[in-house]
Write a protein that holds these residues in place. Structure first.
Motif, short mmCIF file in Angstrom:
data_model
loop_
_atom_site.label_atom_id
_atom_site.label_comp_id
_atom_site.label_asym_id
_atom_site.label_seq_id
_atom_site.Cartn_x
_atom_site.Cartn_y
_atom_site.Cartn_z
N ILE A 280 35.61 14.58 34.68
CA ILE A 280 35.98 13.80 35.87
C ILE A 280 37.48 13.86 36.14
CG2 ILE A 280 34.06 12.24 35.50
CD1 ILE A 280 36.10 10.16 34.53
N THR A 281 38.14 14.91 35.66
CA THR A 281 39.59 14.99 35.82
C THR A 281 40.00 16.16 36.70
OG1 THR A 281 39.78 16.31 33.82
CG2 THR A 281 39.98 13.93 33.58
N GLU A 282 39.12 16.57 37.60
CA GLU A 282 39.40 17.76 38.37
C GLU A 282 40.30 17.52 39.58
OE1 GLU A 282 35.60 19.33 39.31
OE2 GLU A 282 35.19 20.03 37.28
N HIS A 283 40.55 16.27 39.88
CA HIS A 283 41.41 15.98 41.03
C HIS A 283 42.70 15.34 40.56
CE1 HIS A 283 42.83 14.50 44.89
NE2 HIS A 283 42.00 15.36 45.45
N GLU A 284 43.81 15.74 41.15
CA GLU A 284 45.12 15.29 40.69
C GLU A 284 45.31 13.80 40.84
OE1 GLU A 284 47.37 16.40 44.90
OE2 GLU A 284 47.85 17.46 43.04
N LYS A 285 44.55 13.14 41.75
CA LYS A 285 44.73 11.70 41.92
C LYS A 285 44.31 10.91 40.68
CE LYS A 285 44.85 11.24 46.91
NZ LYS A 285 46.20 10.62 46.89
#
Length: 525
Positions: A280-285
Protein backbone atom coordinates in the motif's frame (compact mmCIF):
# COMPACT_ATOMS: atom_id res chain seq x y z
CA UNK A 1 27.28 -18.80 -16.15
CA UNK A 2 23.59 -18.31 -15.25
CA UNK A 3 22.51 -19.27 -11.73
CA UNK A 4 18.84 -19.55 -10.79
CA UNK A 5 17.73 -18.52 -7.29
CA UNK A 6 14.21 -18.83 -5.91
CA UNK A 7 13.07 -16.60 -3.05
CA UNK A 8 9.98 -18.08 -1.38
CA UNK A 9 8.22 -15.97 1.28
CA UNK A 10 5.83 -17.98 3.47
CA UNK A 11 3.59 -15.56 5.31
CA UNK A 12 0.73 -16.23 7.68
CA UNK A 13 -1.93 -15.79 4.98
CA UNK A 14 0.00 -15.51 1.73
CA UNK A 15 2.86 -17.11 -0.23
CA UNK A 16 5.03 -15.03 -2.56
CA UNK A 17 7.71 -16.30 -4.91
CA UNK A 18 10.32 -14.53 -7.02
CA UNK A 19 12.68 -16.45 -9.30
CA UNK A 20 15.72 -14.63 -10.62
CA UNK A 21 18.53 -15.67 -12.95
CA UNK A 22 21.89 -14.34 -11.88
CA UNK A 23 24.31 -13.71 -14.70
CA UNK A 24 27.85 -12.35 -14.69
CA UNK A 25 26.92 -8.68 -14.92
CA UNK A 26 23.14 -8.64 -14.74
CA UNK A 27 19.98 -10.18 -13.30
CA UNK A 28 16.86 -11.42 -15.06
CA UNK A 29 13.44 -11.69 -13.40
CA UNK A 30 12.31 -15.15 -14.52
CA UNK A 31 8.90 -15.25 -12.80
CA UNK A 32 6.96 -14.02 -9.78
CA UNK A 33 3.58 -14.86 -8.29
CA UNK A 34 1.55 -14.82 -5.07
CA UNK A 35 -0.97 -17.19 -3.54
CA UNK A 36 -3.55 -16.53 -0.83
CA UNK A 37 -3.65 -19.31 1.80
CA UNK A 38 -7.03 -20.35 3.13
CA UNK A 39 -7.40 -21.99 6.55
CA UNK A 40 -8.57 -25.36 5.21
CA UNK A 41 -5.75 -25.87 2.67
CA UNK A 42 -2.93 -28.34 3.17
CA UNK A 43 0.33 -26.39 3.20
CA UNK A 44 2.62 -29.03 1.57
CA UNK A 45 0.04 -29.54 -1.20
CA UNK A 46 -0.09 -25.79 -1.83
CA UNK A 47 3.69 -25.55 -2.24
CA UNK A 48 3.78 -28.61 -4.50
CA UNK A 49 0.91 -27.27 -6.57
CA UNK A 50 2.53 -23.85 -6.98
CA UNK A 51 5.90 -25.22 -8.04
CA UNK A 52 4.28 -27.65 -10.46
CA UNK A 53 1.93 -25.05 -11.96
CA UNK A 54 4.66 -22.52 -12.64
CA UNK A 55 7.37 -25.12 -13.41
CA UNK A 56 9.65 -23.48 -10.86
CA UNK A 57 13.20 -24.78 -10.77
CA UNK A 58 16.21 -23.29 -9.04
CA UNK A 59 19.82 -24.00 -8.25
CA UNK A 60 19.17 -22.50 -4.84
CA UNK A 61 15.97 -22.15 -2.77
CA UNK A 62 15.90 -19.47 -0.07
CA UNK A 63 12.82 -19.63 2.16
CA UNK A 64 11.63 -16.79 4.38
CA UNK A 65 9.19 -17.22 7.28
CA UNK A 66 7.30 -14.62 9.32
CA UNK A 67 9.23 -12.71 11.99
CA UNK A 68 6.25 -13.26 14.26
CA UNK A 69 7.62 -16.78 14.72
CA UNK A 70 10.79 -15.35 16.33
CA UNK A 71 11.86 -13.62 19.52
CA UNK A 72 14.43 -10.81 19.13
CA UNK A 73 16.90 -9.64 21.74
CA UNK A 74 19.80 -7.17 21.86
CA UNK A 75 22.62 -8.06 24.25
CA UNK A 76 26.14 -6.74 24.89
CA UNK A 77 29.21 -8.86 25.70
CA UNK A 78 32.49 -7.57 27.23
CA UNK A 79 34.76 -9.04 24.53
CA UNK A 80 35.14 -9.14 20.73
CA UNK A 81 36.46 -12.62 20.00
CA UNK A 82 33.97 -14.01 17.45
CA UNK A 83 34.55 -17.67 18.41
CA UNK A 84 34.00 -16.92 22.07
CA UNK A 85 30.87 -14.93 21.23
CA UNK A 86 29.40 -17.84 19.25
CA UNK A 87 29.97 -20.15 22.21
CA UNK A 88 28.32 -18.01 24.88
CA UNK A 89 25.58 -16.10 23.07
CA UNK A 90 22.89 -18.74 23.53
CA UNK A 91 23.55 -18.88 27.28
CA UNK A 92 23.45 -15.10 27.53
CA UNK A 93 20.05 -14.93 25.85
CA UNK A 94 18.62 -18.00 27.63
CA UNK A 95 17.07 -16.04 30.56
CA UNK A 96 14.97 -14.07 28.05
CA UNK A 97 13.48 -17.14 26.35
CA UNK A 98 10.05 -18.59 27.21
CA UNK A 99 11.16 -22.12 26.26
CA UNK A 100 14.16 -24.40 26.92
CA UNK A 101 17.48 -23.60 25.26
CA UNK A 102 17.76 -27.00 23.54
CA UNK A 103 14.49 -26.30 21.69
CA UNK A 104 15.77 -23.12 20.02
CA UNK A 105 17.68 -22.21 16.85
CA UNK A 106 19.46 -18.86 16.81
CA UNK A 107 20.00 -16.30 14.08
CA UNK A 108 22.42 -13.54 14.96
CA UNK A 109 24.72 -10.69 13.98
CA UNK A 110 27.74 -9.35 15.88
CA UNK A 111 28.55 -5.63 15.90
CA UNK A 112 32.10 -5.19 17.23
CA UNK A 113 32.89 -1.95 15.39
CA UNK A 114 32.13 0.25 18.36
CA UNK A 115 34.85 1.72 20.55
CA UNK A 116 35.92 -0.22 23.61
CA UNK A 117 36.01 -3.95 24.24
CA UNK A 118 32.27 -4.59 24.06
CA UNK A 119 30.32 -6.30 21.26
CA UNK A 120 26.63 -5.71 20.57
CA UNK A 121 24.60 -8.67 19.40
CA UNK A 122 21.28 -8.77 17.57
CA UNK A 123 19.77 -12.21 18.17
CA UNK A 124 16.63 -13.86 16.86
CA UNK A 125 15.45 -17.14 18.38
CA UNK A 126 13.04 -19.55 16.67
CA UNK A 127 11.76 -22.84 18.04
CA UNK A 128 13.19 -25.92 16.33
CA UNK A 129 9.65 -27.28 16.15
CA UNK A 130 8.70 -24.38 13.85
CA UNK A 131 11.70 -24.88 11.56
CA UNK A 132 11.11 -28.64 11.45
CA UNK A 133 7.47 -28.08 10.46
CA UNK A 134 8.43 -25.89 7.51
CA UNK A 135 11.22 -28.25 6.51
CA UNK A 136 8.91 -31.26 6.49
CA UNK A 137 6.31 -29.38 4.46
CA UNK A 138 8.92 -28.20 1.95
CA UNK A 139 10.50 -31.66 1.74
CA UNK A 140 7.07 -33.14 1.01
CA UNK A 141 6.86 -30.69 -1.89
CA UNK A 142 10.28 -31.76 -3.15
CA UNK A 143 12.28 -28.81 -1.77
CA UNK A 144 15.22 -28.95 0.60
CA UNK A 145 16.17 -25.27 1.04
CA UNK A 146 19.74 -24.45 1.92
CA UNK A 147 18.59 -21.21 3.56
CA UNK A 148 15.65 -20.64 5.90
CA UNK A 149 15.51 -17.03 7.06
CA UNK A 150 13.16 -14.55 8.67
CA UNK A 151 11.37 -12.01 6.47
CA UNK A 152 13.02 -9.13 8.37
CA UNK A 153 16.44 -10.47 7.31
CA UNK A 154 15.30 -10.47 3.67
CA UNK A 155 14.21 -6.83 3.93
CA UNK A 156 17.51 -5.89 5.61
CA UNK A 157 19.44 -7.78 2.93
CA UNK A 158 17.61 -5.99 0.11
CA UNK A 159 18.57 -2.66 1.67
CA UNK A 160 22.24 -3.72 1.89
CA UNK A 161 22.26 -4.48 -1.84
CA UNK A 162 20.86 -1.06 -2.66
CA UNK A 163 22.94 1.28 -0.50
CA UNK A 164 26.46 1.89 0.74
CA UNK A 165 27.37 0.13 3.98
CA UNK A 166 29.61 3.09 4.91
CA UNK A 167 26.64 5.22 5.91
CA UNK A 168 26.36 5.56 9.70
CA UNK A 169 22.89 7.10 9.78
CA UNK A 170 20.15 5.05 11.40
CA UNK A 171 17.25 4.33 9.06
CA UNK A 172 14.00 2.41 9.42
CA UNK A 173 12.63 0.14 6.68
CA UNK A 174 8.90 -0.53 6.78
CA UNK A 175 7.26 -3.11 4.52
CA UNK A 176 3.45 -3.06 4.71
CA UNK A 177 1.08 -5.64 3.30
CA UNK A 178 -2.37 -6.91 4.20
CA UNK A 179 -1.25 -9.15 7.06
CA UNK A 180 1.50 -7.17 8.80
CA UNK A 181 3.78 -4.16 8.90
CA UNK A 182 7.40 -5.29 9.08
CA UNK A 183 9.76 -2.75 10.65
CA UNK A 184 13.56 -3.07 10.49
CA UNK A 185 16.14 -0.61 11.88
CA UNK A 186 19.56 -0.60 10.20
CA UNK A 187 22.77 1.34 10.73
CA UNK A 188 25.35 0.88 8.00
CA UNK A 189 25.65 -2.88 7.53
CA UNK A 190 24.29 -3.75 10.97
CA UNK A 191 20.76 -4.79 11.85
CA UNK A 192 19.76 -3.16 15.14
CA UNK A 193 16.07 -3.90 15.62
CA UNK A 194 13.09 -5.71 14.12
CA UNK A 195 9.39 -5.96 14.86
CA UNK A 196 6.43 -7.41 12.99
CA UNK A 197 3.18 -5.53 13.68
CA UNK A 198 -0.12 -7.17 12.85
CA UNK A 199 -1.57 -4.79 10.32
CA UNK A 200 -4.79 -3.11 11.47
CA UNK A 201 -5.54 -2.47 7.79
CA UNK A 202 -6.12 -6.17 7.29
CA UNK A 203 -9.66 -6.13 8.62
CA UNK A 204 -10.53 -2.77 7.07
CA UNK A 205 -8.76 -3.22 3.77
CA UNK A 206 -12.06 -3.80 1.99
CA UNK A 207 -14.04 -0.81 3.18
CA UNK A 208 -17.34 0.83 2.29
CA UNK A 209 -16.29 2.97 -0.64
CA UNK A 210 -17.62 2.00 -4.11
CA UNK A 211 -14.30 0.43 -5.18
CA UNK A 212 -14.42 -2.01 -2.26
CA UNK A 213 -18.04 -2.92 -2.98
CA UNK A 214 -16.91 -3.99 -6.44
CA UNK A 215 -14.35 -6.39 -4.82
CA UNK A 216 -11.22 -4.29 -5.28
CA UNK A 217 -8.64 -3.67 -2.57
CA UNK A 218 -6.75 -0.49 -1.87
CA UNK A 219 -4.05 -1.17 -4.48
CA UNK A 220 -6.65 -1.86 -7.17
CA UNK A 221 -8.47 1.35 -6.31
CA UNK A 222 -5.16 3.17 -6.52
CA UNK A 223 -4.47 1.63 -9.95
CA UNK A 224 -7.80 2.98 -11.13
CA UNK A 225 -6.69 6.55 -10.40
CA UNK A 226 -3.52 6.33 -12.45
CA UNK A 227 -5.26 6.88 -15.75
CA UNK A 228 -7.14 10.02 -14.68
CA UNK A 229 -6.03 13.63 -14.71
CA UNK A 230 -4.25 15.21 -11.76
CA UNK A 231 -7.29 16.89 -10.20
CA UNK A 232 -9.44 13.75 -10.20
CA UNK A 233 -6.42 11.76 -9.01
CA UNK A 234 -6.02 14.00 -5.95
CA UNK A 235 -9.75 13.88 -5.28
CA UNK A 236 -9.77 10.06 -5.40
CA UNK A 237 -6.69 9.91 -3.19
CA UNK A 238 -8.24 12.21 -0.56
CA UNK A 239 -11.38 10.09 -0.62
CA UNK A 240 -9.44 6.84 -0.16
CA UNK A 241 -7.26 8.33 2.55
CA UNK A 242 -10.37 9.50 4.37
CA UNK A 243 -11.77 5.96 4.33
CA UNK A 244 -8.51 4.48 5.63
CA UNK A 245 -7.55 7.33 7.93
CA UNK A 246 -8.54 5.57 11.13
CA UNK A 247 -6.70 2.24 10.50
CA UNK A 248 -3.69 4.09 9.05
CA UNK A 249 -3.53 6.31 12.13
CA UNK A 250 -3.77 3.23 14.33
CA UNK A 251 -0.86 1.64 12.45
CA UNK A 252 1.13 4.87 12.66
CA UNK A 253 0.56 4.94 16.42
CA UNK A 254 2.06 1.45 16.77
CA UNK A 255 4.99 2.36 14.53
CA UNK A 256 5.59 5.56 16.49
CA UNK A 257 5.56 3.65 19.79
CA UNK A 258 7.92 1.02 18.35
CA UNK A 259 10.42 3.64 17.17
CA UNK A 260 10.21 5.38 20.55
CA UNK A 261 10.87 2.06 22.34
CA UNK A 262 13.91 1.45 20.12
CA UNK A 263 15.31 4.96 20.69
CA UNK A 264 14.87 4.67 24.46
CA UNK A 265 16.84 1.39 24.52
CA UNK A 266 19.72 2.63 22.38
CA UNK A 267 22.12 5.44 23.29
CA UNK A 268 22.16 8.23 20.70
CA UNK A 269 20.02 6.15 18.36
CA UNK A 270 17.49 8.45 16.76
CA UNK A 271 15.94 7.48 13.45
CA UNK A 272 17.05 9.89 10.74
CA UNK A 273 14.98 8.54 7.85
CA UNK A 274 12.23 6.05 7.02
CA UNK A 275 11.87 4.06 3.80
CA UNK A 276 8.46 2.62 2.91
CA UNK A 277 7.81 -0.38 0.71
CA UNK A 278 5.07 -2.95 0.34
CA UNK A 279 1.61 -3.31 -1.04
CA UNK A 280 0.00 0.00 0.00
CA UNK A 281 2.98 2.31 -0.44
CA UNK A 282 2.83 2.86 -4.16
CA UNK A 283 1.74 6.48 -3.97
CA UNK A 284 3.99 9.25 -2.72
CA UNK A 285 1.22 10.75 -0.57
CA UNK A 286 1.59 7.79 1.79
CA UNK A 287 5.15 8.86 2.49
CA UNK A 288 3.99 12.46 2.91
CA UNK A 289 1.40 11.36 5.47
CA UNK A 290 4.01 9.27 7.35
CA UNK A 291 6.40 12.26 7.42
CA UNK A 292 3.70 14.47 8.83
CA UNK A 293 2.53 12.04 11.52
CA UNK A 294 5.90 10.61 12.62
CA UNK A 295 7.88 13.82 12.13
CA UNK A 296 10.64 11.79 10.43
CA UNK A 297 11.57 12.20 6.77
CA UNK A 298 9.87 9.35 4.90
CA UNK A 299 10.32 8.28 1.28
CA UNK A 300 9.44 5.28 -0.86
CA UNK A 301 11.99 2.51 -1.28
CA UNK A 302 12.43 1.12 -4.79
CA UNK A 303 13.57 -2.55 -4.67
CA UNK A 304 14.70 -2.34 -8.29
CA UNK A 305 17.77 -0.32 -7.30
CA UNK A 306 19.03 -3.35 -5.35
CA UNK A 307 19.09 -5.46 -8.52
CA UNK A 308 21.51 -3.34 -10.51
CA UNK A 309 21.37 -4.10 -14.22
CA UNK A 310 18.19 -6.02 -15.12
CA UNK A 311 17.89 -7.90 -18.41
CA UNK A 312 14.61 -7.42 -20.27
CA UNK A 313 11.89 -4.86 -19.70
CA UNK A 314 9.51 -6.49 -17.21
CA UNK A 315 7.03 -3.64 -16.88
CA UNK A 316 4.57 -5.57 -14.74
CA UNK A 317 7.21 -6.45 -12.14
CA UNK A 318 8.69 -2.95 -12.15
CA UNK A 319 5.28 -1.39 -11.45
CA UNK A 320 4.65 -3.77 -8.53
CA UNK A 321 8.26 -4.12 -7.31
CA UNK A 322 7.46 -2.83 -3.82
CA UNK A 323 5.04 -5.74 -3.33
CA UNK A 324 7.91 -8.21 -3.89
CA UNK A 325 10.50 -6.66 -1.56
CA UNK A 326 10.78 -9.62 0.84
CA UNK A 327 10.93 -12.51 -1.69
CA UNK A 328 13.31 -10.39 -3.77
CA UNK A 329 15.51 -9.89 -0.71
CA UNK A 330 15.49 -13.65 -0.18
CA UNK A 331 16.50 -14.32 -3.78
CA UNK A 332 19.39 -11.84 -3.49
CA UNK A 333 20.75 -13.94 -0.57
CA UNK A 334 22.53 -12.68 2.50
CA UNK A 335 25.95 -11.18 1.94
CA UNK A 336 28.49 -13.62 3.35
CA UNK A 337 30.08 -12.34 6.54
CA UNK A 338 31.49 -14.24 9.53
CA UNK A 339 29.65 -11.84 11.81
CA UNK A 340 26.29 -12.78 10.23
CA UNK A 341 24.63 -16.08 11.09
CA UNK A 342 21.16 -15.40 9.71
CA UNK A 343 20.53 -18.85 8.24
CA UNK A 344 18.25 -20.86 10.53
CA UNK A 345 19.76 -24.02 9.05
CA UNK A 346 23.26 -22.82 9.91
CA UNK A 347 23.50 -25.23 12.86
CA UNK A 348 22.86 -28.25 10.60
CA UNK A 349 25.40 -27.15 8.00
CA UNK A 350 28.01 -26.45 10.69
CA UNK A 351 27.91 -30.11 11.72
CA UNK A 352 27.90 -31.27 8.12
CA UNK A 353 30.83 -29.03 7.37
CA UNK A 354 32.72 -30.25 10.41
CA UNK A 355 32.06 -33.86 9.42
CA UNK A 356 33.09 -33.14 5.84
CA UNK A 357 36.23 -31.35 7.02
CA UNK A 358 37.02 -34.20 9.41
CA UNK A 359 36.51 -36.79 6.69
CA UNK A 360 38.68 -34.82 4.29
CA UNK A 361 41.30 -34.32 6.98
CA UNK A 362 41.26 -38.05 7.80
CA UNK A 363 41.83 -38.97 4.15
CA UNK A 364 44.57 -36.35 3.93
CA UNK A 365 46.28 -37.72 7.04
CA UNK A 366 46.02 -41.25 5.71
CA UNK A 367 47.52 -40.08 2.44
CA UNK A 368 50.35 -38.32 4.25
CA UNK A 369 50.93 -41.40 6.40
CA UNK A 370 51.10 -43.56 3.27
CA UNK A 371 53.55 -41.16 1.65
CA UNK A 372 55.67 -41.12 4.83
CA UNK A 373 55.75 -44.93 4.97
CA UNK A 374 56.68 -45.08 1.28
CA UNK A 375 59.47 -42.54 1.74
CA UNK A 376 60.71 -44.43 4.79
CA UNK A 377 60.76 -47.68 2.81
CA UNK A 378 62.56 -46.01 -0.09
CA UNK A 379 65.07 -44.53 2.32
CA UNK A 380 65.75 -47.93 3.96
CA UNK A 381 66.15 -49.58 0.55
CA UNK A 382 68.45 -46.79 -0.61
CA UNK A 383 70.58 -46.94 2.52
CA UNK A 384 70.82 -50.74 2.33
CA UNK A 385 71.79 -50.62 -1.33
CA UNK A 386 74.45 -47.98 -0.67
CA UNK A 387 75.92 -49.97 2.22
CA UNK A 388 75.93 -53.19 0.18
CA UNK A 389 77.75 -51.44 -2.66
CA UNK A 390 80.31 -50.09 -0.21
CA UNK A 391 80.79 -53.59 1.25
CA UNK A 392 81.24 -55.08 -2.22
CA UNK A 393 83.90 -52.47 -3.00
CA UNK A 394 85.71 -53.27 0.27
CA UNK A 395 85.62 -57.03 -0.45
CA UNK A 396 86.93 -56.45 -3.96
CA UNK A 397 89.77 -54.36 -2.56
CA UNK A 398 90.61 -57.03 0.04
CA UNK A 399 90.68 -59.65 -2.73
CA UNK A 400 93.09 -57.52 -4.72
CA UNK A 401 95.39 -56.94 -1.74
CA UNK A 402 95.28 -60.64 -0.72
CA UNK A 403 96.16 -61.79 -4.24
CA UNK A 404 99.03 -59.30 -4.41
CA UNK A 405 100.47 -60.25 -1.01
CA UNK A 406 99.97 -64.02 -1.43
CA UNK A 407 100.41 -64.71 -5.17
CA UNK A 408 100.16 -68.47 -4.97
CA UNK A 409 97.63 -68.75 -2.17
CA UNK A 410 94.10 -70.04 -2.40
CA UNK A 411 91.82 -67.30 -3.72
CA UNK A 412 89.09 -68.46 -1.37
CA UNK A 413 90.22 -66.15 1.40
CA UNK A 414 86.81 -64.58 2.12
CA UNK A 415 86.57 -64.88 5.91
CA UNK A 416 82.84 -64.22 5.82
CA UNK A 417 82.29 -66.96 3.25
CA UNK A 418 84.48 -69.40 5.19
CA UNK A 419 82.61 -68.56 8.36
CA UNK A 420 79.30 -69.25 6.64
CA UNK A 421 80.57 -72.63 5.39
CA UNK A 422 81.90 -73.55 8.81
CA UNK A 423 78.60 -72.47 10.35
CA UNK A 424 76.73 -74.63 7.86
CA UNK A 425 78.85 -77.69 8.78
CA UNK A 426 78.29 -77.04 12.47
CA UNK A 427 74.55 -76.63 11.89
CA UNK A 428 74.45 -80.04 10.19
CA UNK A 429 76.32 -81.57 13.10
CA UNK A 430 74.00 -79.83 15.52
CA UNK A 431 70.91 -81.11 13.69
CA UNK A 432 72.35 -84.64 13.84
CA UNK A 433 73.07 -84.27 17.52
CA UNK A 434 69.67 -82.66 18.13
CA UNK A 435 67.91 -85.79 16.87
CA UNK A 436 69.47 -87.79 19.65
CA UNK A 437 69.41 -85.06 22.25
CA UNK A 438 65.65 -84.61 21.75
CA UNK A 439 65.23 -88.37 22.24
CA UNK A 440 67.74 -88.39 25.12
CA UNK A 441 70.05 -90.72 23.12
CA UNK A 442 73.23 -90.16 25.05
CA UNK A 443 75.89 -92.76 25.74
CA UNK A 444 74.71 -93.16 29.29
CA UNK A 445 71.10 -93.46 28.18
CA UNK A 446 72.02 -96.14 25.64
CA UNK A 447 73.95 -98.09 28.29
CA UNK A 448 71.00 -97.75 30.61
CA UNK A 449 68.66 -99.11 27.92
CA UNK A 450 71.03 -102.01 27.27
CA UNK A 451 71.32 -102.82 30.94
CA UNK A 452 67.58 -102.87 31.37
CA UNK A 453 67.15 -105.36 28.53
CA UNK A 454 69.99 -107.78 29.41
CA UNK A 455 68.84 -110.69 31.50
CA UNK A 456 70.99 -112.90 33.66
CA UNK A 457 71.10 -115.57 30.94
CA UNK A 458 72.93 -113.16 28.61
CA UNK A 459 76.61 -112.81 29.30
CA UNK A 460 77.95 -109.81 27.43
CA UNK A 461 80.69 -107.22 27.79
CA UNK A 462 80.51 -103.82 25.95
CA UNK A 463 83.77 -102.59 24.56
CA UNK A 464 82.66 -99.45 22.64
CA UNK A 465 79.46 -97.39 22.02
CA UNK A 466 79.53 -94.75 19.26
CA UNK A 467 76.89 -92.36 17.85
CA UNK A 468 77.08 -91.05 14.28
CA UNK A 469 74.02 -89.08 13.14
CA UNK A 470 71.08 -91.48 13.58
CA UNK A 471 73.27 -94.56 13.77
CA UNK A 472 74.45 -96.23 17.01
CA UNK A 473 77.15 -98.84 16.95
CA UNK A 474 77.87 -101.14 19.86
CA UNK A 475 80.94 -103.38 19.99
CA UNK A 476 81.35 -106.04 22.61
CA UNK A 477 82.18 -109.64 23.63
CA UNK A 478 79.51 -112.29 24.32
CA UNK A 479 79.77 -115.83 25.59
CA UNK A 480 77.95 -117.25 22.54
CA UNK A 481 76.14 -116.45 19.34
CA UNK A 482 72.90 -117.15 21.16
CA UNK A 483 73.62 -114.30 23.63
CA UNK A 484 74.25 -111.95 20.72
CA UNK A 485 70.94 -112.94 19.19
CA UNK A 486 69.10 -112.45 22.51
CA UNK A 487 70.69 -109.00 22.89
CA UNK A 488 69.50 -108.05 19.40
CA UNK A 489 65.93 -109.20 20.12
CA UNK A 490 65.89 -107.28 23.39
CA UNK A 491 66.97 -104.05 21.72
CA UNK A 492 64.28 -104.52 19.04
CA UNK A 493 61.67 -104.14 21.76
CA UNK A 494 62.75 -100.56 22.54
CA UNK A 495 60.49 -98.15 20.55
CA UNK A 496 63.07 -95.42 20.19
CA UNK A 497 65.23 -97.82 18.16
CA UNK A 498 63.74 -98.48 14.74
CA UNK A 499 66.03 -101.31 13.70
CA UNK A 500 68.84 -103.38 15.22
CA UNK A 501 71.19 -105.31 12.95
CA UNK A 502 74.11 -107.62 13.78
CA UNK A 503 76.84 -106.34 11.51
CA UNK A 504 79.40 -108.92 12.59
CA UNK A 505 79.82 -111.79 15.02
CA UNK A 506 82.80 -114.14 15.11
CA UNK A 507 84.51 -116.43 17.53
CA UNK A 508 87.48 -114.92 19.29
CA UNK A 509 90.48 -117.28 19.70
CA UNK A 510 90.53 -120.40 21.86
CA UNK A 511 88.33 -118.93 24.55
CA UNK A 512 85.23 -119.54 22.41
CA UNK A 513 84.13 -115.95 23.04
CA UNK A 514 82.20 -114.07 20.30
CA UNK A 515 83.21 -110.60 19.14
CA UNK A 516 80.13 -108.78 17.82
CA UNK A 517 79.08 -105.43 16.39
CA UNK A 518 75.45 -104.21 16.52
CA UNK A 519 74.13 -101.37 14.37
CA UNK A 520 71.05 -99.56 15.75
CA UNK A 521 68.98 -97.03 13.78
CA UNK A 522 67.10 -94.40 15.78
CA UNK A 523 63.36 -94.10 15.27
CA UNK A 524 61.70 -90.91 13.88
CA UNK A 525 58.89 -91.19 16.43
Amino acid sequence: MAFQVVGLEIGLTEIKLVQIIKKINSIEIAQFFRYQISADEDFPSIIKQILSKYSTRGDLFVVGISSRKAIFRNISLPFKNINKINKVMKYEVEPYLPYPLEEVIFTSQVNDDKEGENSDLFIGAVQKETINFYRQCLNAAGIDPQYIMLDCIALYNLYLHSTSADSKEIIALIDINEERALLVVVQGEYLLFSRSILNPLKLDFHHDDPAAVQGRDFAESQDKTKGSDDSSFDDDWDRLLGSLKKPIDLLLGKIDFTLYAFSSQQVNASISKIYLTGQITEHEKISEYFTKKLEIETSLFDPMQALGKVDGENVSFKQQASVWSVPLGLAMEVKKNKKNRFNLRQEEFVYQKKYSQFKGMAFALLGLFGVAISLFGVNIYYQTTIKQKKLDRINTRIQQIYTKVFPGADDNHDELLQTRKALKVEKEKYRAYKVFSQKALTHLQILKDLSSQITKEIEVEFVNVSIDRNQIKIKGIADSFESVDRLKNSLQKIKKYAQTVVESAKVKGAESKVDFCLSITASDV
